[in-house]
Design an enzyme around this catalytic site. Structure first.
Site: not given
Ligand code: 13P
Length: 284
Positions: A81, A133, A182, A234
């Site tokens: 990742d 990405e 997050g 998270t």
């Protein structure tokens, strides 16, 4: 059993679901995630982010991820990742990871294209596929609550995304459409229409990063628009800490460290369990 990224994504397409991609930088989260996938008999992605090297090195936790994936009763992808450089991606592929992400999202477009295309070339020589990405998401992959507000100016442009996918050959695309890594500092406002346009223009599955903190309805709405992989870290990591804290508060003095690890594993499994049930439409 160990499978590739494209197999997992085609399962998601044929079942109209998204594959849960859980970061498992510690043994507790690894065992918990596999336990949940086996309980529900669904494929899962076990992921290790380059930024998690300070928790465990990929060369240490990676072989454990691979071994547990190989002997699991469910199909597992073992995935790098947020690979920041090609050497790191190569390390994962040499260990036997079946999927890698090259995160060039903070690079200028042409550099992102060049580096991602090179990652695809390297990964293919190992029989693996690549997630790219485009567009910038705020926050980070360590669960630090530093910037939990999405910036619309940084959302992914469908036309540019189409060119990116054509020029790189990525199997799926992580895009920016309103999630953050997050904790969220403000209610997320997802641009669902943008997901549809990204999927239509690129022709590849869309990946949601920053899966923590969304409602079940939000997950389902994104899946309906073409999200086929959702990254999650998270909240599961926080659940592990809460489980450990609860044990320490309850049984002061009568335990050893492995009891804390067991409590954390159970708490992570419970949290990842609700996430997985929502993504795969299990239990209503
Ligand atoms: P969260 O930490 O917000 O769940 O995001 C995880 C992620 O996107 C890892 O790539």
């Amino acid at each position: 059993m160990l499978i590739g990224l494209k197999e997992a994504l085609s399962y998601a397409d044929s079942h109209s679901c998204a594959i849960a991609a859980v970061n498992t930088p510690v043994f507790e989260s690894l065992v918990a995630t596999i336990r949940v996938a086996e309980k529900h008999q669904v494929p899962v992605i076990l992921a290790h982010a380059q930024s998690h090297e300070k928790i465990n090195r990929i060369t240490d936790i990676g072989p454990a991820m691979l071994e547990l994936a190989r002997r699991s009763s469910v199909p597992c992808v073992v995935h790098v990742d947020h690979g920041e450089d090609l050497d790191y991606i190569r390390t994962g592929l040499e260990l036997g990871f079946t999927s890698v992400m090259l995160d060039g999202s903070r690079l200028p477009f042409e550099e992102n294209v060049a580096r991602t295309a090179e990652a695809v070339r390297i990964a293919r020589s190992f029989g693996a596929d690549v997630e790219g990405e485009l567009g910038v998401m705020t926050g980070n992959e360590n669960g630090d609550p530093d910037q939990g507000v999405a910036d619309e100016a940084l959302y992914t442009d469908p036309e540019v995304a189409g060119q990116f996918v054509e020029r790189t050959g990525v199997a799926c695309l992580a895009a920016s459409f309103g999630t953050v890594h997050g904790l969220y500092h403000r209610e997320p406002h997802l641009d669902l229409d943008l997901i549809s346009r990204l999927r239509a223009r690129t022709g590849v599955p869309i990946v949601m990063h920053g899966g923590s903190g969304l409602s079940q309805d939000e997950y389902r709405a994104c899946i309906a628009r073409g999200v086929r992989k959702i990254n999650y870290y998270t909240y599961s990591a926080k659940a592990g800490l809460d489980g450990a804290r609860a044990l320490l508060a309850d049984r002061a003095g009568v335990f050893v460290y492995p009891d804390v690890a067991v409590a954390a594993t159970d708490a992570i499994a419970e949290d990842v369990g609700s996430f997985v049930r929502c993504l795969y439409g299990i239990g209503g």
